[in-house]
Every structure is written in C-alpha cells, then in structure tokens.
Design an enzyme around this catalytic site. Structure first.
Site, PDB file in Angstrom:
ATOM      1  N   SER A 213      23.737  32.417 -10.064  1.00  0.00           N
ATOM      2  CA  SER A 213      23.693  33.121  -8.779  1.00  0.00           C
ATOM      3  C   SER A 213      24.676  34.282  -8.693  1.00  0.00           C
ATOM      4  O   SER A 213      24.666  35.020  -7.699  1.00  0.00           O
ATOM      5  CB  SER A 213      23.985  32.136  -7.636  1.00  0.00           C
ATOM      6  OG  SER A 213      25.300  31.614  -7.749  1.00  0.00           O
ATOM      7  N   LYS A 214      25.496  34.479  -9.720  1.00  0.00           N
ATOM      8  CA  LYS A 214      26.451  35.584  -9.686  1.00  0.00           C
ATOM      9  C   LYS A 214      25.721  36.926  -9.805  1.00  0.00           C
ATOM     10  O   LYS A 214      24.564  36.994 -10.218  1.00  0.00           O
ATOM     11  CB  LYS A 214      27.474  35.464 -10.816  1.00  0.00           C
ATOM     12  CG  LYS A 214      28.260  34.160 -10.832  1.00  0.00           C
ATOM     13  CD  LYS A 214      29.080  33.951  -9.578  1.00  0.00           C
ATOM     14  CE  LYS A 214      29.981  32.717  -9.725  1.00  0.00           C
ATOM     15  NZ  LYS A 214      30.687  32.377  -8.469  1.00  0.00           N
ATOM     16  N   ASN A 215      26.426  37.993  -9.475  1.00  0.00           N
ATOM     17  CA  ASN A 215      25.803  39.317  -9.555  1.00  0.00           C
ATOM     18  C   ASN A 215      25.308  39.623 -10.965  1.00  0.00           C
ATOM     19  O   ASN A 215      24.279  40.266 -11.132  1.00  0.00           O
ATOM     20  CB  ASN A 215      26.782  40.390  -9.098  1.00  0.00           C
ATOM     21  CG  ASN A 215      27.122  40.274  -7.620  1.00  0.00           C
ATOM     22  OD1 ASN A 215      27.279  39.169  -7.100  1.00  0.00           O
ATOM     23  ND2 ASN A 215      27.243  41.406  -6.940  1.00  0.00           N
TER      24      ASN A 215
ATOM     25  N   PHE B 115      27.565  32.265 -13.876  1.00  0.00           N
ATOM     26  CA  PHE B 115      26.710  31.283 -13.209  1.00  0.00           C
ATOM     27  C   PHE B 115      25.462  32.000 -12.684  1.00  0.00           C
ATOM     28  O   PHE B 115      25.532  33.167 -12.290  1.00  0.00           O
ATOM     29  CB  PHE B 115      27.501  30.638 -12.061  1.00  0.00           C
ATOM     30  CG  PHE B 115      26.820  29.477 -11.405  1.00  0.00           C
ATOM     31  CD1 PHE B 115      26.809  28.234 -12.009  1.00  0.00           C
ATOM     32  CD2 PHE B 115      26.188  29.623 -10.177  1.00  0.00           C
ATOM     33  CE1 PHE B 115      26.185  27.151 -11.398  1.00  0.00           C
ATOM     34  CE2 PHE B 115      25.564  28.553  -9.560  1.00  0.00           C
ATOM     35  CZ  PHE B 115      25.559  27.307 -10.175  1.00  0.00           C
TER      36      PHE B 115
END
Length: 369
Positions: free
Chosen positions: A186-188, A184
């Site tokens: 916004s994940k790292n 997704f």
C-alpha cells in the site's frame, strides 16, 4: 483505502512479463534484478548507496545495528506514529524517548525534541508521516549541535522533497546519516509482498549494512558482523523496477486527489484538511483530516455504512501502548493527545476518479452539515 488491483491492471503486461523472466532465470535471491533496482533507486534518490532488505521494519533495525549503539542508549522519536519505529529500538535493548508532535504537520515537535536530549541521547528518528517530511533542516541543526545520529523513517513519504532555506532540495530519506523505507504493497512505491531498503551516503556504513543484511557475511561462510537474514527477493525487485519510473506520476495523482478533498472541505469549520508544510512537498500516503466537533468516531461509523473506508491512524499513543509504556505528563503531549481524538484518514490512492471523490466528500459533508 487503496485500489491495488486497478493500478496493477494498468501495468499488468509489463509486470507479468518481468515476473516470468525472473522465474525463468531461477535467480530468486540476490539476482540481477535486485542489483538493477538498487542502482535505479540510487539514481532516483540521488544517494550513493541503497541497501535493499526484506521489509521496512528490518530496515530500521539494521540501520540502528550499524551504528554500534550500546544497551540503554536513548533514541528520540515521535509519540504519534506506527509502532515499528520504537519496536526495533526495544528489540535492540535501546531506550526510546517519545516526544510530542507538531499539531499541523503531525511530525516531531522541534522544541520538544530539544528538551528531551540528555547525555545518553545518541540518535533521533524523525518520521516523515503520512507523506511529507519532518522539519529536517532544524532536526539536522539540533543533531549537529549535540553530536547525534539522524535516521529518517521514510516508510510513508518516498518521493517527497525537502526544500532547505538556501533553496537546496533533497529527497526524503537522504538527509540523515541513514534513511529507511518500506515497500509494503500500500506504500506509494509498493511491491507485491514485503520489501524495504536503507539509504546512506556514507561508504563505511554502506559496507557494514551490506554485511548485516546477509548474516554478517562479506565473504561466504565468514561472518564478520552479527547480522540478520533480510533480503529483497528478485520477484519483488523486478516489480519495483516497473513501478519506480511511475512513482512521480503516482504521487502527483495522490496530490490531485488531495486537492479535490481540500477544496470540498475548505468551508466546513469542523474539518481541518492536512497542512502542507512550506519546506516539504507532500506525497499523501494518507489523507488525514482533523475533526473538531468531537464526532470523529461517529463519522467513521457513518462512512462505513456508506461503504467508504476510513481509518484512524493512530488510536493509541505509543507511550500508552502496553509494550512501550512510559510515564508521562499530559501537558507534554497536548498535540498527540488531541490528534488521537480527531484524526481520520480517507481513501487515498492513485486510481481515485472524480466520481469516487465526489461520493466520498459528499458523504463526509452530509454527516458534518
């Protein structure tokens, strides 16, 4: 909470060129970029098999589908996490068994896990929440003793390391029989849409998983498994290929921001900063405070007025959600219920600078003085 635009601008030329190359190739599904990303992620994680798929929730569902579990089999996981972890359990007509978490790390409580095991228990899903690993050494011991599968929900901690007591280091998501993650945005390690993956060192499971993600096919139009349609497309894969070499640097930038927050809040008796477990590195998908004076909601409102985004992950326990309601004794969920009233997550991303961090911490301390 995240600044994806600034991160993109730093790699814009590389990403734009890679995306245009995929469009020129017209190899949008199962193209060479997907295979290359799969190989590169296998190398990064030091795992034999990465099976890309459409998103992190699919990854969890497909992982469970590959284990040939039966209706009513019990899956133990944490009460304090995002609903996707139990959503897939219920979709497959399995039974979720929710247990309390450790107050300091927010990850599954080992003693509560042991107490929840019954003859119907078949698997444990530890969630590596907010950026650090659950206590995998103990979880694996429990699983081995009882003959249970371990499926790691690694949606929030890709790139973190688990350090075993003998000094062995393993990447999060690679210790159980299966691991899953989400890409997704916004994940790292995030793409520019949806994406996910499953990890395993088991050759037979890997073969089965590759069929399940593609309608149960190993040969076109011959369906050997009950499968789904869940593929990482080539556009997302090529973006992830550009970002994967930067992941360790992204995680270090998040740690530096966390260090700044830690120092700023160290002397305030009503603020508890995130605990960094000795057995895990922390990649700070979220920076989650515990507010001890009962003013968490008021703090969030104050920060909103100051144009500082601050989120509450999570406001409701899974066992109390309408879709997954379970009768429970509050004495069995003391930590989860405390956290629901105390946690607040501050902005955390790779592009935070000192001016922004000072503004955020000054605002928190202004309210908390």
């Amino acid at each position: 909470m995240v600044d994806l635009q600034s991160q993109y601008y730093k790699i814009k030329a590389d990403v734009d060129n890679a995306v245009l190359n995929v469009i020129d190739s017209a190899a949008f599904i199962n193209g060479p970029e997907v295979k290359s990303f799969q190989t590169e992620l296998e190398q990064y994680l030091d795992v034999k098999h990465v099976i890309p798929c459409a998103n992190g929730t699919d990854a969890l569902q497909i992982a469970l589908m590959a284990l040939d579990l039966k209706e009513g089999d019990e899956i133990i996981t944490a009460d304090f996490t995002f609903a996707a972890t139990v959503e897939v359990v219920h979709l497959l007509k399995l039974k979720s068994v929710l247990v309390d978490v450790d107050y300091d790390t927010f990850t599954i409580d080992i003693e509560k896990l042991k107490a929840a095991i019954t003859p119907k228990t078949k698997a444990i899903i530890p969630v590596h929440i907010f950026g650090q690993c659950a206590n995998m050494e103990e979880i694996l011991k429990v699983a081995k003793e009882h003959g249970l599968f371990v499926i790691e929900d690694n949606a929030q901690a890709i790139g973190s390391d688990f350090i075993f007591s003998d000094g062995t280091v393993k990447k999060s998501g690679t210790m159980g029989i299966l691991g899953t993650t989400s890409f997704f945005p916004s994940k790292n390690l995030g793409c520019y849409g949806d994406g996910g993956a499953i990890f395993t060192n088991d050759d037979e499971l890997a073969h089965k998983l590759r069929g399940i993600v593609n309608h149960g096919m190993y040969e076109r139009y011959y369906h050997d498994e009950v499968g789904v349609n869940s593929r990482l497309d080539s556009l997302q894969a090529t973006i992830l290929r550009k970002k994967l070499p930067l992941l360790d640097g992204y995680n270090e930038a998040r740690r530096k921001a966390a260090d700044y927050y830690d120092e700023a809040f160290a002397e305030n008796p009503n603020i508890l900063s995130p605990k960094r477990a000795a057995y895990s590195t922390h990649v700070f998908h979220q920076y989650t405070l515990r507010i001890l004076n009962g003013q968490r909601n008021e703090l969030q409102k104050f920060l909103t007025e100051k144009e500082v985004p601050a989120m509450i992950y999570y406001p409701v326990a899974l066992r109390k959600q309408k879709a997954y309601f379970q009768e429970s004794d509050p004495k069995d969920f003391v930590n989860t219920d405390k956290l629901l009233e105390q946690v607040i997550s501050l902005p955390m991303h790779t592009e935070l600078d000192e001016e922004q961090l000072k503004y955020i911490t000054d605002a928190v301390l202004e309210f908390m003085k």
